[in-house]
Structures are given as C-alpha cells and as structure tokens.
Scaffold this motif. Structure first.
Motif, mmCIF file in Angstrom:
data_model
loop_
_atom_site.group_PDB
_atom_site.id
_atom_site.type_symbol
_atom_site.label_atom_id
_atom_site.label_comp_id
_atom_site.label_asym_id
_atom_site.label_seq_id
_atom_site.Cartn_x
_atom_site.Cartn_y
_atom_site.Cartn_z
ATOM 1 N N LYS A 65 0.825 -1.209 0.000
ATOM 2 C CA LYS A 65 0.000 0.000 0.000
ATOM 3 C C LYS A 65 0.859 1.259 0.000
ATOM 4 O O LYS A 65 0.558 2.230 -0.686
ATOM 5 C CB LYS A 65 -0.926 0.007 1.224
ATOM 6 N N LEU A 66 1.939 1.239 0.798
ATOM 7 C CA LEU A 66 2.833 2.402 0.866
ATOM 8 C C LEU A 66 3.477 2.660 -0.488
ATOM 9 O O LEU A 66 3.553 3.794 -0.956
ATOM 10 C CB LEU A 66 3.936 2.162 1.908
ATOM 11 N N LYS A 78 1.559 6.115 -7.387
ATOM 12 C CA LYS A 78 0.427 6.908 -7.858
ATOM 13 C C LYS A 78 0.738 8.410 -7.798
ATOM 14 O O LYS A 78 0.503 9.142 -8.753
ATOM 15 C CB LYS A 78 -0.786 6.607 -6.981
ATOM 16 N N GLU A 79 1.279 8.830 -6.653
ATOM 17 C CA GLU A 79 1.522 10.257 -6.442
ATOM 18 C C GLU A 79 2.637 10.799 -7.329
ATOM 19 O O GLU A 79 2.637 11.971 -7.700
ATOM 20 C CB GLU A 79 1.881 10.527 -4.975
ATOM 21 N N TYR A 94 2.427 1.600 -3.423
ATOM 22 C CA TYR A 94 1.402 1.950 -4.400
ATOM 23 C C TYR A 94 1.084 3.439 -4.340
ATOM 24 O O TYR A 94 0.921 4.103 -5.361
ATOM 25 C CB TYR A 94 0.141 1.120 -4.157
ATOM 26 N N LYS A 95 1.046 3.965 -3.110
ATOM 27 C CA LYS A 95 0.751 5.381 -2.901
ATOM 28 C C LYS A 95 1.829 6.254 -3.578
ATOM 29 O O LYS A 95 1.518 7.230 -4.261
ATOM 30 C CB LYS A 95 0.717 5.654 -1.395
#
Lengths: 333, 333
Positions: free
Chosen positions: A244-245, A251-252, A247-248
């Motif tokens: 999740k980290l 994305k950003e 992926y963030k």
C-alpha cells in the motif's frame, strides 16, 4: 505411513485438501492418505481427478467447524467434525498424523483433549515458522499459552530445538529469549527466571530483542503466547502494508506502468523466500501425536508440503526425542 | 517559555543539541533555551555559530551518562550529569521542560525520581510514536512497565488519549487494546479486566490484533511494556531488513543500476512519512513535568522539533488535563 487429512478445513475445502493429498501421494510411493470430512462432498470432488485409489481413502465426518467458531464450543458440540474424528483416528493409531488448514484454536483444543500431552510436558504449545533474513526460523509460543510460566517456556525452548534440528534441518539451533534488553538482568521476574532455566541448553544465546527477529539472530525465539501472537499477526501484515505504501508513492509520483511493474517484481521476489506454501504447516508441540495446522488459504502445494512435513516429523521420531529431552517434572498440573 | 536541553546526550553531542537549539530559537521568538552539559565543551562549540545570546544560556553539568550505562546506577552515581541537573532545574521551575537524546532508561529513572508522579498516577509510562498507514500513532507502554496491571493500562490509555488529542492533533483518538483476538473474552485475565476498565473511554474500539498496528486501526494502542518494547524495536528493524532483501534481489537478478536506483527511490519515498525526525521525541507520561526523549542519532532538525514539541505540551497543559481526567485512586502504591 498413513496420514489423516482434514478435507473440511481451510478456506478452499474440499478442493485444496484433495488436490494437496493427490500431489503428496505422487511424491511418496509408500504413503497412504485418509481424507476426513463429509463423505459425499469429498467423493464427488474426487471423481473429477485421477488418483491412486488404493492409497487415498475417505472417512466420513459430517460436521464442519467454521474458521470463526469458538474453539472450545465447537470441539464440544461437534463430535462428528472432521477435526474431532480425524484426531480420534490418529489417537487410536489408524493414522500416524493429522493435518488441517482449519480453525487453529479448535485444532489446538481438540489435539490437547484427544491426543493428550506427552509424558513430562506441562503444556502443549504452538510454534510458528517465522521469516527472517536467515530464512524461516521458529517462534514459540504464539498463542497457546498467553502467560506461560518460566518452566513452560523452558520446555517450549527444548521442544522447539528438537523440531528445528530434526524437521527444519538447523544443526545446532540458537535459542534466544525475547526480552527488552540483552543483559541477563533485564525483564520481568518471570523472564529473569526463564533466562536462568534456559542456560542448561547448550545453544542458548541469551536474551534477544525485537530488532533481532527479522535479522534472524536466533533460530528458536522463545516468548509468551501474548507477545508471540501479536508478532505473528504483525509480521503477516507487513507485505500488504508495504504494498500500500509503495502503491501510494507510485500513484503520487506519476511513475510509469513499466517502472511500477519493475518495482513490484523486485518486491515480490524479495519476499519470495518467505512463501508460506513452503512452510509445511505449524506444529503443536507437546501433544501425544503429530498434529499440524496450515494457513486457512492453503493452496494444494501448501497442503502437500504439510502432509510431507508430517511424514518427516513421524519419521524423525520428534516426540520420542522430546520425551527423552525433558526431565520429568515433579508436579505436572 | 524556557526549555532545558541536554547538550551531553545522544550520539552527536554537543553539536546536534546545540544546532537544534539554535534552529528552534529561530522558529520561536519568545523561546529561551538552557543548554545543560559540560560548560567548556558547549561554549567552545557555541563560538562557531551565530545565535541569539540573550535567549541561549548554558548551565554547567560536568558529568556525562553514556548511552549504554545502567540507568539506576548512572542516576545514583552521577548527580552532576546533564540529565540529573537538567531535570533538577525543571523540577525547581527554572525551566518548563527538559528534552534529551540520551540514555532512555536513565532519563525515565531520573524523571520519575526527580520530577515525581502526577497526582493520581500509579506509574509513569513511556509512549512511543508508531508509524502506521494512517500516519504516526501512539503506542503505550513501550518498556517502562513490563507487567502493567489493568488499572495502570487504563491510566496509560487515558494519558495517551490526552497526548494524542492535544499534541498530535487527533481529535477523537480511537483506543485499542492489543490482544490475541478481537472478542472481548480473549486474552489473559489481566487483558480481560483491562478491556472492562477501558470501556469508560468513549473512543475505546475494543481489542485489536498484531495485524491492526501497521494498518492504523487505532490511534492509541495499549499494551504492556514487554509487548510494546518488542514491537517498538521490531518496527525499527523493518526498513533495514527490507533494504537487505531488496538489495539481494537486485544483485542476484542483475538489475541495472538505473533500475535499482528507481526501486531505492520508491522505497525511500514510501517510508518518508515515517521520518523519525518529525516525531518530536517520545514522552514520559504521568511524571510531574515535561520530559521528552529522542532517538540517540537525533539530527539538529529532530532536536529542534523535540524542543518545539515540548513547548506545545507545556502550552497545551497536558499534565493538568491528565490530572483532571484520572480519578484519584484510593491506594497509590
């Protein structure tokens, strides 16, 4: 060699237990497997596959214990469950081990009740196989004994050593007591007393700390079931949280799909040595029998490895070695 | 507002405490800082820098407590150490808080001894700031009380809530009791009793498990100091272990330098929200004063943030709020 397999346990029964059994039979010629569970359901699944019918038997157990059921209640109220029936067959000598991907608590309760304790064992314990930089190592206890007394932890350490040596192939397993500091005088009164008791194990390396676990500083990490259970579940959450980290960030930062794919691939490979499918289940040590529990999501490969691991435990005579290693306590509760 | 700063604590004294103090003074005009430590050493370092001399004072404390010294011994045998002298100044009202990047155990022992407990507090506690997917959250206790009783854990939870709300800016902090299962009847007798006591906190969300920590399911995770200390050190080891795992893959798979750089950059950014420098130190809650300890490797930025955090704690009147929130126990040991 006959192994009883819970065909009604885990998230993907009866398919995965059945496919795992067939796979294990293919790898070991002298193996017989008894699938325990609702007979009709098992038979109708079996019909879809090729298998050596003389070595794959079915034993009916119509009741099913769900993954979320209260262990004590389930064992008491479902005498015809696959877990109760399978362990009963093992206790009577009709199988040399029982394996399940079902409800861990129910399996522990039923194993203790139906198989009983080995001579000289205060309390059976659950050991888990923990991923470290040195590969899979053992952590004991991880939830069976939440406030284990020093004498119990001492036995858990000895049983863990025997398992690590004979089943995991670690020649001289380093035993570490999980504590809040390295110095002998650290910790609660119980931890200090445990430290003293553990000194009779040649390969005891003293206290280890939280930071030493993933670094694989010990081969057998000894702790009470509260700490062990929290660590077990904490550890299981790491890959997903990391994903999740990452992926963030991807994305950003507008990272290209190709580059994101590379990052994902590297991370996946980094965690590959810790694939739970290879673990072969986690053992209840100290019960008078061989009982292994696997991940609820166990794949056919994981089930097969668990079956073959049970064979290894039986062949290595782990329980005989445990009995021989423990001084018979004067007062077994 | 006067804050006393340990200029002889941490791995990089006196440089980093001094640079941190100067940085904090630059950010807050009405702040005065007293550097506590060996006067000559501090003065000779100060000479290298520009600073507002009217707001940056030095108070001599010739003795130094090392990072590995036994806390109780060090506090007893070194009455002229920066920790003892600095906390003494705070106790006498010459400073409104004391911050240090030094020996945590010594700082806890000295804080308890010199500042004393707040009225109605059974035991002071160390809370740590734990990185989660929701950002930094609080975990309490992380080593001051290894076998905390239910009544203590109840107080830790309340103190943690007040800190989370008033210092960390979490409006309605969800309190979770770290346990081996979600159901109320899970855990040891002490955990069950703690669960009951915690029900008087409106934002108590019940038991949480090891897997819920990194996922940030609670804002204040309550546990005994044994579990908390192991988790604290375990968590600190994750980035380094991950780096080693990833490095191994990069090496074995012949991944290009450019691609490896990308992977490293993404991972670094993924962990960036958890930069300890931003944390502002971890508090001893329940002592009659404001005492913060920082990472031994604290940079000037980390030191400055710790000083500004101390100001925030003083201004928010955290201790008054703690006293008001606790029912005075009948029998404080």
């Amino acid at each position: 060699m006959k192994i009883a397999v819970d065909a009604a346990g885990g998230d993907h029964y009866p398919v995965n237990p059945i496919l795992g059994a067939i796979k294990a039979l293919g790898e070991k010629d002298d193996l017989e497997i008894i699938l325990v569970g609702p007979e009709k359901v098992i038979q109708s699944e079996l019909e879809k596959h090729d298998y050596p019918a003389d070595r794959l038997l079915v034993h009916d157990a119509p009741q099913i214990i769900g993954m979320e059921e209260s262990p004590a209640q389930a064992v008491k109220n479902k005498p015809q469950s696959s877990i109760t029936v399978g362990l009963g067959m093992h206790a009577k000598g009709h199988a040399e081990a029982f394996i399940s991907a079902g409800n861990t608590g129910a399996l522990l309760a039923a194993s203790t009740l139906i198989l009983g304790r080995l001579e000289a064992v205060y309390r059976p314990t659950i050991a888990t196989i923990y991923p470290t930089l040195s590969g899979f190592r053992l952590m004991v206890d991880v939830g069976a004994n939440l406030d284990a007394k020093p004498e119990m932890l001492h036995q858990f350490a000895k049983m863990g050593c025997i398992y690590a040596r004979n089943v995991m192939g670690i020649a001289n397993p380093r035993v570490g007591l999980l504590n809040v500091g390295e110095e002998e005088e650290k910790g609660t009164e119980d931890l200090k007393k445990t430290h003293k008791l553990l000194k009779d194990i040649d390969s005891f390396i003293g206290n280890v700390e939280g930071r030493d676990i993933l670094n694989g500083k010990a081969d057998v990490f000894v702790c009470d079931g509260y700490v062990g259970n929290v660590l077990l579940k904490f550890g299981e959450s790491i890959p997903e949280v990391l994903e999740k980290l990452v992926y963030k960030v991807i994305k950003e930062q507008n990272i290209s799909q190709e580059q994101a794919g590379l990052v994902g691939k590297v991370l996946k490979q980094a965690f590959e040595p810790f694939d739970y499918q290879k673990v072969g289940g986690i053992p209840f040590l100290g019960v008078n029998g061989v009982s292994l529990v696997g991940h609820g999501g166990s794949t056919p490969t994981a089930m097969s490895n668990m079956i073959l691991n049970a064979v290894k435990i039986v062949e290595a005579k782990v329980n005989d070695k445990i009995v021989a290693s423990l001084n018979k306590p004067l007062n077994v509760e």
